[in-house]
Design a protein around this motif. Sequence first.
Motif, mmCIF file in Angstrom:
data_model
loop_
_atom_site.group_PDB
_atom_site.id
_atom_site.type_symbol
_atom_site.label_atom_id
_atom_site.label_comp_id
_atom_site.label_asym_id
_atom_site.label_seq_id
_atom_site.Cartn_x
_atom_site.Cartn_y
_atom_site.Cartn_z
ATOM 1 N N GLY A 370 -0.682 3.844 0.254
ATOM 2 C CA GLY A 370 0.028 3.965 -1.012
ATOM 3 C C GLY A 370 -0.738 3.225 -2.084
ATOM 4 O O GLY A 370 -1.280 2.154 -1.822
ATOM 5 N N GLU A 371 -0.753 3.813 -3.280
ATOM 6 C CA GLU A 371 -1.532 3.204 -4.345
ATOM 7 C C GLU A 371 -0.898 1.906 -4.823
ATOM 8 O O GLU A 371 0.316 1.796 -4.915
ATOM 9 C CB GLU A 371 -1.653 4.186 -5.516
ATOM 10 N N SER A 372 -1.726 0.963 -5.159
ATOM 11 C CA SER A 372 -1.358 -0.383 -5.635
ATOM 12 C C SER A 372 -0.100 -0.910 -4.930
ATOM 13 O O SER A 372 -0.148 -1.184 -3.747
ATOM 14 C CB SER A 372 -1.259 -0.427 -7.157
ATOM 15 N N PHE A 373 1.015 -1.024 -5.640
ATOM 16 C CA PHE A 373 2.176 -1.695 -5.055
ATOM 17 C C PHE A 373 3.034 -0.798 -4.174
ATOM 18 O O PHE A 373 3.865 -1.265 -3.428
ATOM 19 C CB PHE A 373 3.039 -2.295 -6.162
ATOM 20 N N HIS A 374 2.811 0.493 -4.309
ATOM 21 C CA HIS A 374 3.682 1.431 -3.614
ATOM 22 C C HIS A 374 3.334 1.504 -2.124
ATOM 23 O O HIS A 374 2.177 1.474 -1.747
ATOM 24 C CB HIS A 374 3.536 2.805 -4.256
ATOM 25 N N LEU A 375 4.364 1.555 -1.308
ATOM 26 C CA LEU A 375 4.165 1.727 0.125
ATOM 27 C C LEU A 375 4.732 3.088 0.498
ATOM 28 O O LEU A 375 5.944 3.294 0.441
ATOM 29 C CB LEU A 375 4.891 0.607 0.872
#
Lengths: 507, 374
Positions: A370-375
Motif C-alpha cells: 500500500g502506498e505511503s500510509f495506506h495498508l
Amino acid sequence: MQTPPAIELIGIDKRFGAVHANKDVNLSVAQGSIHGIIGENGAGKSTLMSILFGFYAADKGEIRVKGEPVRIKSSTDAIGLGIGMVHQHFMLVEPFTVLENVILGAEGSAMIGPALSKARSELTRLAHDYELDVDPDAVVGELPVGLQQRVEILKALFKGADILILDEPTGVLTPDEADHLFRILGQLRDEGKTVILITHKLREIMAITDRVTVMRRGEVVANYETKKTSVEELAEAMVGRRVLLRVDKGPSRPGEMVLDVRDVSWRDRKGVLRVDSVSLQVRKGEIVGIAGVSGNGQSELLDLIAGITTPSAGEIVFENSVYGPDCTPRVLRGEGLAHVPEDRQHRGLITAFDASESAILGWHWSEALGESFHLDREKVINRCKEEMEEFDVRPPDPLLKSAKFSGGNQQKLIIAREIKSNPDLLIVGQPTRGVDIGAIEFIHRRIIALRDAGKAILLVSVELDEIRSLSDRIIVMFAGKVMGERPGDADERDIGLLMAGVTKEAA
Amino acid sequence: MGARGELPPWVDVALIPALNLVLALLATSVVFLFIGENPLSALGIMLDGALGSPRGMSFMFYYATNFIFTGLCVAVAFHAGLFNIGGEGQAYFAGLGAAMVGLGLDFLPWPLLIPLSILAAALFGAAWGFVPGYLQAKRGSHIVITTIMFNFIATSLMAYLINYWFRPVGKMAVESRAIGSFDLANGDLTGAYIPSFFEIFLGAFGIRISSSPLNLTVLLAFAAAWAIWYFLWRTKIGYEIRATGLNADAAVYAGIKPDRIIMIAMAVSGGLAGLVAVNEILGTQHRLLLEYVQGAGFVGIAVALMGRNHPAGIVLAALLFGLLYQGGTSLSLAKSHINRDMVVVIQGLIILFMGALEQAFRPWLAAYFFKAEE
C-alpha cells in the motif's frame, strides 16, 4: 537402620497443554547431601522443583519427604515440611531491610517486634555457623546480588528449612561470589542439611555435588555419583544423542563479508556483562552457527545484530557500513537484514493478529502493501496466501488467528516472511524449537537453499544437532564470550565441552 | 484446538453485553423497588422518553454524539495498550481552542471559521492527551495517574481562563460572549456557529421540527467512527498502534518504537475527546462555559468497553448510553420522587455493570462453553 531419603519423587508427570514438561520422573535425594539436577533449558528441571515446592500440582505421581508420603498444595505446605527455595529471580522486598525480609511470611503475630528480635539473634547464629554474614539492618535493594542471594538463603533457613532448593543460583554471581556460595552450601551439608542444586553448568556440578541427575526433554535420563562420572559423560547425557536429521548439503562457497561483529559487548540494566567482547564474521554463501547452552549471551547478541539493542562497546558492520545510533530494526530491514526471532510466541508474531497481519510484522512499511500510509488489506492477504502456499503453511487461511496455528506452522509463517523478503543476511534464532519433525526438515532445507542462493546466514540454536547439520562454521558461546570456533563437522563432544565452558587447556 | 479462554465471537460481541445489560437492569430494578417504584413502569417511561418521540430520539442522538467521541478516545488509546481516563479533561481543554478561534477569528467567513474552530478543538484536546503520552513514553509516568491529574488541571485552568479571560466585563455569568449567531428568520449564519437540525429546518426551509440540541456534529461523530476504523485497520500507523498494544516485545522486534506510538495514540485519543467541544461549544451552547463536559469523558470508558473498542460497537454502545441519558431525564420529569440524583445512581449502576464488571460473566461462560465442547 538406614535413614530414608530427604526427598523422593515417584512417577511425577506434568503436562502444560501440549507440552509434556515432566514424564514419569523418579528422583531420590539422600539426606545430608548436595544433589545436582542438570539439563538444558526446557528439560523440565524447574517444573519439577516447582511441583516439589507447591507452585504446580503434578498430574500423577507421589512425593515423599523423609519417607513420609505428603501432598504439597502450596509453598506454605512445602515450608512446613522444611523445604526452602532460593529462586533464580529473587523474591525480596527491595525497600525492606534484611531483617524485615527474613521475617516475611513468618511475622508470628500482629506486632512484629518479637519476630524481629528473634530473627536478629537467629541471624547472628546463622552468620556464625555458615559464613552467612549480612548486616541485618541493611536495605536489601542496596545490597549487591551476591548478598541478596544470601538473604534468600537466610530466609529459608530462618523458616526452618533443612532441604534447600537453589534454582540456577550462580547465574547472577561473579566467580568469587559463586565460590563463596559453594563453601556455604558445603557447610550446610556438613550440618546435615540437604541441598538440591539446579543448574546447567557442568563445572558446578563437578565441583560441589555428591550425586547428579540429568534431565532431558522432561525425563530423567541418567543418575550418577559425581565422583564416578566426568564432564564428558554428563555433557553427552545432557545434550543427548538422537538420530541426526542430516540434511543434504553441498560444500559452502563463502564469498565477500556481509556481517562483521567487532569486539562487541553489552551490559544489561543491572550492569551485568551479557555479551563480552564478541567478534565474528559472516560471509555470503555460508551458514555460521552459534552453539551454546541457552542463556549464555546468544539471544542478546542476536538483538544487537538486529538493531533492537545497542552495544555498550565495539561495533557492528553490515554490508560495509557501521551501525550508527539511528540503526533501528526498520532501517536494517531496509538494507537487507531479516531476523527470525528466538521466541516465536512473544516476538515473532502477534498471536491476536490474524495470520496475514502477522505475516507482515516488521515489513509492514513496504510500498508493495500500500502506498505511503495506506495498508491495502487485499495485498496483505494475497501476500500471505502466496507465502502460505510456498511454505506449506497449514491451514492455508490468511484470516485465521495466528494463535490457532501449530508451533511448526507459526514458525513456517515467520520463516516465509523473512526469507521472502530476499535478505542479504538472515539471522535465525532457534528455528525449530517446539516444531514437529516434518516442519524441521522443511525449515532446514529452506535455510540451506537460501545459503546456496549466495546469502549469509547466522544461526543460533541450543540444539547441537541442528547447529552441526546446518552450519559451515560453528562458534561456541559461553558466559557471553566466544569460547572458540570449529568447522561444521567438528566432534560433538568437543563442542559440548566448549558449551560447558571447558576449554581444552582447562579440561 | 481452540486457545484457552477463547469464546466464540458471538458470545463476546453479543451475549456478554446483553447479559451485563440484563444484570444492570435487575440491579436498577432493586433500586426502584427500594424507593417504591414499579421497575417495569419506570423502564417503560425511560424507553418511551428516548424512543417514543422524534424529540426524545434527537436528544438521544445528541448525547450519543459526545459518547461516540469519548468512546473512540478511550478505544484508540486502548489499542495502543493505554488506559486514557483523561477524556474528560481533554474534552474540556479543547473548548479553549474552539472558543479562542471561534471568538478571536470571528471576522472570517463561517465556511472557513467553522473548520478552523473544529481543528482547534481537536488540536487542543490532542495536546492535552499528548502531554501525558509524552510523560509516559519518555519519563515512565503512569498514564492513568497523569490523565487523572490532567483532568483536575483542566478543570481549574479552564475555570480561571473563563472567569478572567473570556467573561465579558460586567457580566455576572461565568461564561464567554456568544460564539457566532444564527438568524432563525432568514437562516443567516455568522461565525463559528454549528446550527442544530431544528434551526436548519426552520431557518433555511421554514419547516418546524421538534426542537433539540442535536446538531450537525452528529455527522462528524459518525465520520470520526469510520475514520478511526480506517486509521486502525487500514493504515500502517494503525497497524503499529495495534501491534504495540497487543505485544510490545513483538512491536520492538518489528522496528516499531513504542515511545512514538504511545505519543501518537494519546494525541489522536485526546483529539477525539476534543471533538466533544465541537458538539457542546460550537453546536449547542454557542459560548464557552464551565463544566460543559458533564462526565461524557468517563462515560466513554464504559462505551468503549461495551463496544469492544471497535468503532461500530462504540456507535451502538454510545446510542444505548444516549438512550439512558435521555430516558433518565424523562423519568425524573415524570416522577416527582425520582430526582436527578437518582437518575445518576441508575446510570452509575449501568456503567458499573457494563464497564467495570464487564468481564464478570466471562469465566462462568467460558466454563460452560468448554464443558459443552468436551
